[in-house]
Design an enzyme around this catalytic site. Structure first.
Site, short mmCIF file in Angstrom:
data_model
loop_
_atom_site.label_atom_id
_atom_site.label_comp_id
_atom_site.label_asym_id
_atom_site.label_seq_id
_atom_site.Cartn_x
_atom_site.Cartn_y
_atom_site.Cartn_z
N HIS A 17 1.02 -1.21 -0.06
CA HIS A 17 0.04 0.01 0.14
C HIS A 17 0.88 1.29 0.08
O HIS A 17 2.03 1.26 0.82
CB HIS A 17 -0.90 -0.02 1.15
CG HIS A 17 -2.09 0.86 0.98
ND1 HIS A 17 -1.92 2.33 1.45
CD2 HIS A 17 -3.49 0.76 0.61
CE1 HIS A 17 -3.11 2.88 1.20
NE2 HIS A 17 -3.85 2.06 0.36
N ASP B 196 -8.07 -5.30 -0.62
CA ASP B 196 -8.70 -5.92 -1.49
C ASP B 196 -8.19 -7.43 -1.48
O ASP B 196 -8.68 -8.26 -2.40
CB ASP B 196 -7.70 -5.38 -3.00
CG ASP B 196 -8.28 -4.14 -3.29
OD1 ASP B 196 -9.83 -3.68 -2.99
OD2 ASP B 196 -7.50 -2.93 -3.87
#
Ligand code: CMC
Length: 431
Positions: free
Chosen positions: A308, A365
C-alpha cells in the site's frame, strides 16, 4: 516542535513556515518556494506532498490507523452501517434520528434511473467493461440533471444535499443495472428498503420473485461498502479533487474518480487478486510461483492485494475484512478453496524477507473479493462495488474543494526533460 524550516540555497537562507495538523502531522509549507527561490519541490507521485488540508479522514500508515471524522474504522465497522457512515463522512457528524431519516428519504427518493437514462445502456456491448460503463453513465448524470451540475460552485453547493444523495443512490442503482444488462436481465426498480438490501434486490431479483437478502448477506455488503467509504488522498479521491478544483460539477468529478479507480494498482486490484487466487487454484500450486514472480520485480508480476502506498504496518481494513470474510463464509456454509489459498499465501509472504523488508502486507483488496464471490457477485463487478462504497468519500472531498473560498485550481509543476529549443525542420531535411 519546529515552527519554521530553514532552506539554504547557495549562500542564501530562506525561511519556510511549518504547518501542523490536528493529529500532529507536520508539513513544510512550500507554497511560496518557487516565487521566492526559483526552485520547485520535486515529488514524483506526490508521496511527500500535502495537496490540501482536509477534515474528513485521518490515516496513519505507520501505525495502521484509519479514522473518519475522528471515529476509528474499527468502531464504525462494528456499530455503524454504510448509510450512516456516508452521512458522517460527508457532513462531519454522526446524524441524529431526524437527519438520518431525511438522508435515508433522499437516498430512497432518488434511487431509480429514469427511462431516458435507462436507454443509455443499450448503446454498450453486453461485454463492455463494467467500470467503463459506470464512469460514462455517471458522467451522464450531469447531462440529465443540469440544474444540479452548473459548474458554478455557489449554485452547485446550494443543491449539494440533493446532488450528493442522488449520486450515492444512483451509482448504486447503475451498478446493479450494469450487472443485469450484462446478464441480459431487465431493470428491476428500487424498493422502499434499506440501501444495501435494495442493491441486492436490484441485482438479484427475478421479474416475478423478489430477492430478499439474508441478514448476514446484507451485513456483509454493508461492511464491505463501509470499509471502502473513504481513504484520504488516494489516486481516485485526489482525481476527484483535481477535477473539482476547476469548478467542474459533482457528477463530472465523480466520473473522473471512477476512471482513476479502475486501474489494477488501485480499485482494480480486487479483480486482479481473484484472478491470481483462481490461477493458483487451477495450477494446483501453493502460491510459490506467484511469490517468486512478485520478488523478481516488475509491476505486472506484483502480488496483488499486497502493499500500500501509505500503510507500512498493516491495513486496518484488511484485518476487519479478513475476519468478516471468514464469518460470512461460515454463516453461509460456504467452503471456498480460494480462502485457504489466500490464507496460505498471506502466511508465506509474511514470512518472506522480500515482503518483510519492504513492509508489504495484505491490503483491503486481498479478502474483499472472496466475500463478494460468496455473495454471488461476479469478479468483473468487484471494482464497481468498490466505487459504490467510495462514493461518499469522493463527494465529501469534492465538497471541501467547492466550499473552500481560498481554493486554487490544481496545477502541479514538472521538471522538463525533453529536447532543448531547436528549429523546425522542413520535410525534405528530415531523416
Ligand atoms: N508485490 C511485490 N512487490 C511489491 C508489491 C507487491 N504487491 N508492492 C510493492 N512492491 C515492491 C516494489 O516493487 C518496490 O520494490 P523495490 O524497492 O525493490 O523497487 C517496493 O515494494 C516498494 O514499493 P512501494 O513504493 O511501497 O510501492 P508503491 O507505493 O509504489 O505502490 C501499490 C503501492 C499499492 C501500488 C503496490 O504495493 C502494488 O502494486 N500492490 C499490488 C496492487 C494492489 O493490491 N493495489 C491495491 C492497493 S489498496 C486499495 C486502494 O486503495 O487502491
Amino acid at each position: 516542535m519546529a515552527t519554521t524550516a530553514q532552506l539554504k540555497l547557495d549562500d542564501k537562507e530562506y525561511v519556510l513556515p511549518v504547518m501542523v495538523g490536528t493529529e500532529g502531522e507536520k508539513a513544510i509549507d512550500t507554497r511560496k518556494l518557487r516565487a521566492e527561490t526559483g526552485y520547485i519541490a520535486y515529488d514524483q507521485g506526490y508521496g511527500n506532498t500535502g495537496s490540501c488540508e482536509s477534515a474528513i479522514t485521518y490515516l496513519d500508515g505507520d501505525n495502521g490507523i484509519l479514522r473518519h471524522r475522528g471515529y476509528p474504522i474499527e468502531q464504525l465497522a462494528q456499530n455503524s452501517n454504510f448509510g450512516e457512515t456516508a452521512y458522517l463522512i460527508i457532513y462531519g457528524e454522526l446524524p441524529n434520528a431526524a437527519q438520518r431519516k431525511a438522508f435515508g428519504d433522499l437516498l430512497r427518493q432518488h434511487a431509480a434511473i429514469e427511462p431516458q437514462m435507462q436507454a443509455i445502456f443499450q448503446g454498450y456491448p453486453k461485454d463492455a467493461p463494467p467500470m467503463a460503463m459506470l464512469s460514462s453513465i455517471v458522467a451522464s448524470l450531469a447531462a440529465h440533471n443540469p440544474h444540479l451540475a452548473t459548474n458554478d460552485f455557489e449554485k452547485d453547493l446550494k443543491n449539494f444535499d440533493l446532488a450528493a444523495a442522488m449520486a450515492i443512490s444512483k451509482i448504486r442503482t447503475i451498478g446493479a443495472m450494469i450487472y443485469r444488462y450484462q446478464h441480459g436481465l431487465p431493470y428491476i426498480p428500487p424498493k422502499d428498503i434499506p440501501f444495501c438490501d435494495n442493491f441486492l434486490h436490484m441485482m438479484f431479483s427475478e421479474v416475478y420473485k423478489d430477492y430478499v437478502a439474508a441478514p448476514e448477506i446484507s451485513k456483509a455488503i454493508n461492511t464491505l461498502l463501509l470499509l471502502h467509504a473513504d481513504h484520504e488522498q488516494n489516486c481516485s479521491t485526489s482525481t476527484v479533487r483535481m477535477v473539482g478544483s476547476s469548478a467542474a460539477n459533482l457528477f463530472t468529478s465523480l466520473s473522473a474518480g471512477i476512471c482513476a479507480l479502475s486501474g489494477p494498482l488501485h480499485g482494480g486490484a480486487n479483480t486482479a487478486v481473484m484472478h491470481m487466487l483462481q490461477s493458483i487454484h487451477d495450477e494446483h500450486d501453493d502460491g510459490t510461483r506467484f511469490i517468486a514472480a512478485a520478488k523478481s520485480g516488475g509491476k505486472s508480476n506484483r502480488l496483488m492485494g499486497f502493499g500500500h502506498p501509505v500503510y507500512r504496518n498493516f491495513d486496518p481494513r484488511a484485518k476487519i475484512i479478513g475476519k468478516a470474510c471468514e464469518d460470512v463464509l461460515n454463516k453461509l456454509g460456504i467452503n471456498d478453496p480460494l480462502l485457504a489459498i489466500a490464507r496460505n499465501l498471506e502466511q508465506a509472504a509474511l514470512k518472506d524477507d522480500y515482503f518483510i523488508s519492504r513492509k508489504l502486507y495484505p491490503n483491503v483488496d486481498f479478502y474483499s473479493g472472496i466475500i463478494m464471490r460468496a455473495l454471488g457477485i461476479p469478479v468483473n463487478m468487484f471494482t464497481v462495488i468498490f466505487a459504490i462504497g467510495r462514493s461518499p468519500g469522493w463527494i465529501a472531498n469534492w465538497r471541501e474543494v467547492a466550499a473552500n473560498p481560498k481554493g486554487r485550481i490544481y496545477r502541479p509543476r514538472q521538471i522538463y526533460s525533453g529536447p532543448v529549443k531547436r528549429d523546425y525542420l522542413p520535410m525534405a531535411q528530415r531523416g
